[in-house]
Design a protein around this motif. Structure first.
Motif, PDB file in Angstrom:
ATOM      1  N   ALA A 152       0.848  -1.132   0.002  1.00  0.00           N
ATOM      2  CA  ALA A 152       0.163  -0.016   0.183  1.00  0.00           C
ATOM      3  C   ALA A 152       0.974   1.275  -0.198  1.00  0.00           C
ATOM      4  O   ALA A 152       0.630   2.270  -0.835  1.00  0.00           O
ATOM      5  CB  ALA A 152      -0.889   0.025   1.325  1.00  0.00           C
ATOM      6  N   PHE A 153       1.866   1.321   0.711  1.00  0.00           N
ATOM      7  CA  PHE A 153       2.721   2.329   0.848  1.00  0.00           C
ATOM      8  C   PHE A 153       3.392   2.683  -0.401  1.00  0.00           C
ATOM      9  O   PHE A 153       3.693   3.741  -1.112  1.00  0.00           O
ATOM     10  CB  PHE A 153       3.782   2.002   2.078  1.00  0.00           C
ATOM     11  N   ARG A 154       3.892   1.449  -1.028  1.00  0.00           N
ATOM     12  CA  ARG A 154       4.667   1.392  -2.469  1.00  0.00           C
ATOM     13  C   ARG A 154       3.718   2.119  -3.410  1.00  0.00           C
ATOM     14  O   ARG A 154       3.816   2.988  -4.293  1.00  0.00           O
ATOM     15  CB  ARG A 154       4.743   0.078  -2.768  1.00  0.00           C
ATOM     16  N   SER A 155       2.343   1.958  -3.424  1.00  0.00           N
ATOM     17  CA  SER A 155       1.371   2.542  -4.470  1.00  0.00           C
ATOM     18  C   SER A 155       1.106   3.908  -4.142  1.00  0.00           C
ATOM     19  O   SER A 155       0.544   4.595  -5.174  1.00  0.00           O
ATOM     20  CB  SER A 155       0.231   1.545  -4.504  1.00  0.00           C
ATOM     21  N   TYR A 156       1.292   4.668  -3.045  1.00  0.00           N
ATOM     22  CA  TYR A 156       1.071   5.700  -2.883  1.00  0.00           C
ATOM     23  C   TYR A 156       1.967   6.748  -3.613  1.00  0.00           C
ATOM     24  O   TYR A 156       3.207   6.464  -4.151  1.00  0.00           O
ATOM     25  CB  TYR A 156       1.440   6.338  -1.355  1.00  0.00           C
ATOM     26  N   ASP A 157       1.410   8.052  -3.894  1.00  0.00           N
ATOM     27  CA  ASP A 157       2.175   9.132  -4.621  1.00  0.00           C
ATOM     28  C   ASP A 157       2.950   9.656  -3.599  1.00  0.00           C
ATOM     29  O   ASP A 157       2.602  10.576  -2.758  1.00  0.00           O
ATOM     30  CB  ASP A 157       1.153  10.012  -5.364  1.00  0.00           C
ATOM     31  N   LYS A 158       4.316   9.242  -3.661  1.00  0.00           N
ATOM     32  CA  LYS A 158       5.281   9.915  -2.328  1.00  0.00           C
ATOM     33  C   LYS A 158       5.809  10.985  -2.831  1.00  0.00           C
ATOM     34  O   LYS A 158       6.272  11.213  -3.933  1.00  0.00           O
ATOM     35  CB  LYS A 158       6.162   8.644  -2.125  1.00  0.00           C
TER      36      LYS A 158
ATOM     37  N   ASN B 223      12.212   2.858  -4.292  1.00  0.00           N
ATOM     38  CA  ASN B 223      11.289   2.020  -4.541  1.00  0.00           C
ATOM     39  C   ASN B 223      11.929   0.712  -4.726  1.00  0.00           C
ATOM     40  O   ASN B 223      11.002  -0.496  -4.588  1.00  0.00           O
ATOM     41  CB  ASN B 223      10.305   2.425  -5.884  1.00  0.00           C
ATOM     42  N   LYS B 224      12.855   0.576  -5.379  1.00  0.00           N
ATOM     43  CA  LYS B 224      13.573  -0.960  -5.482  1.00  0.00           C
ATOM     44  C   LYS B 224      13.898  -1.473  -4.219  1.00  0.00           C
ATOM     45  O   LYS B 224      13.536  -2.786  -3.889  1.00  0.00           O
ATOM     46  CB  LYS B 224      14.947  -0.654  -6.107  1.00  0.00           C
ATOM     47  N   ALA B 225      14.132  -0.744  -3.275  1.00  0.00           N
ATOM     48  CA  ALA B 225      14.394  -1.115  -1.675  1.00  0.00           C
ATOM     49  C   ALA B 225      12.796  -1.705  -1.211  1.00  0.00           C
ATOM     50  O   ALA B 225      12.930  -2.711  -0.388  1.00  0.00           O
ATOM     51  CB  ALA B 225      14.954  -0.034  -0.937  1.00  0.00           C
ATOM     52  N   LEU B 226      12.020  -0.786  -1.373  1.00  0.00           N
ATOM     53  CA  LEU B 226      10.476  -1.462  -0.920  1.00  0.00           C
ATOM     54  C   LEU B 226      10.312  -2.542  -1.413  1.00  0.00           C
ATOM     55  O   LEU B 226       9.742  -3.599  -0.885  1.00  0.00           O
ATOM     56  CB  LEU B 226       9.699  -0.282  -1.139  1.00  0.00           C
ATOM     57  N   ASP B 227      10.611  -2.719  -3.029  1.00  0.00           N
ATOM     58  CA  ASP B 227      10.307  -3.934  -3.474  1.00  0.00           C
ATOM     59  C   ASP B 227      11.045  -5.160  -3.003  1.00  0.00           C
ATOM     60  O   ASP B 227      10.231  -6.250  -2.708  1.00  0.00           O
ATOM     61  CB  ASP B 227      10.665  -3.971  -5.195  1.00  0.00           C
ATOM     62  N   LYS B 228      12.209  -4.954  -2.588  1.00  0.00           N
ATOM     63  CA  LYS B 228      12.967  -6.230  -1.809  1.00  0.00           C
ATOM     64  C   LYS B 228      12.251  -6.396  -0.428  1.00  0.00           C
ATOM     65  O   LYS B 228      12.213  -7.832  -0.100  1.00  0.00           O
ATOM     66  CB  LYS B 228      14.532  -5.750  -1.778  1.00  0.00           C
ATOM     67  N   MET B 229      11.944  -5.423   0.199  1.00  0.00           N
ATOM     68  CA  MET B 229      11.406  -5.599   1.622  1.00  0.00           C
ATOM     69  C   MET B 229       9.908  -6.563   1.240  1.00  0.00           C
ATOM     70  O   MET B 229       9.683  -7.510   2.187  1.00  0.00           O
ATOM     71  CB  MET B 229      10.725  -4.400   2.293  1.00  0.00           C
ATOM     72  N   ILE B 230       9.269  -6.128   0.446  1.00  0.00           N
ATOM     73  CA  ILE B 230       8.034  -6.633   0.139  1.00  0.00           C
ATOM     74  C   ILE B 230       8.331  -8.122  -0.391  1.00  0.00           C
ATOM     75  O   ILE B 230       7.590  -9.108   0.073  1.00  0.00           O
ATOM     76  CB  ILE B 230       7.246  -5.949  -1.233  1.00  0.00           C
ATOM     77  N   TYR B 231       8.960  -8.358  -1.365  1.00  0.00           N
ATOM     78  CA  TYR B 231       9.561  -9.884  -1.668  1.00  0.00           C
ATOM     79  C   TYR B 231       9.892 -10.391  -0.464  1.00  0.00           C
ATOM     80  O   TYR B 231       9.466 -11.826  -0.150  1.00  0.00           O
ATOM     81  CB  TYR B 231      10.643  -9.695  -2.623  1.00  0.00           C
TER      82      TYR B 231
END
Length: 85
Positions: A39-45, A59-67
């Motif tokens: 949800a945080f990743r999809s926000y307009d930051k 965003n790449k770091a967030l993707d790694k955390m999600i993964y």
């Protein structure tokens, strides 16, 4: 297992949560974190962490955390989502 009402005279913490949630707390927490990170990743930051030099790297770091949290929670990642990581 259904959560019991706390109004019982002999109530204790033992029956607050289903037994599966207690024994798999790590998986439950990982699921909660992963969905909130998505949800945080999809926000307009309007910025990114100071530890990163660009929004793309953040965003790449967030993707790694999600993964990582998805992998821990479910033991696998859906094939269509693997491409993002």
């Amino acid at each position: 297992m259904k959560r019991q009402n706390k109004s019982n005279k002999n109530w204790s913490h033992k029956h607050d949560y289903p037994e599966e949630e207690i024994w798999q707390t790590g998986h439950l927490i990982a699921q909660l974190i992963a969905t909130r990170l998505r949800a945080f990743r999809s926000y307009d930051k309007h910025g990114y962490s100071g530890n990163f030099s660009s929004m793309e790297k953040w965003n790449k770091a967030l993707d790694k955390m999600i993964y990582a949290f998805e992998l821990y929670a479910h033991g696998t990642i859906a094939p269509e989502e693997q491409e993002a990581f």
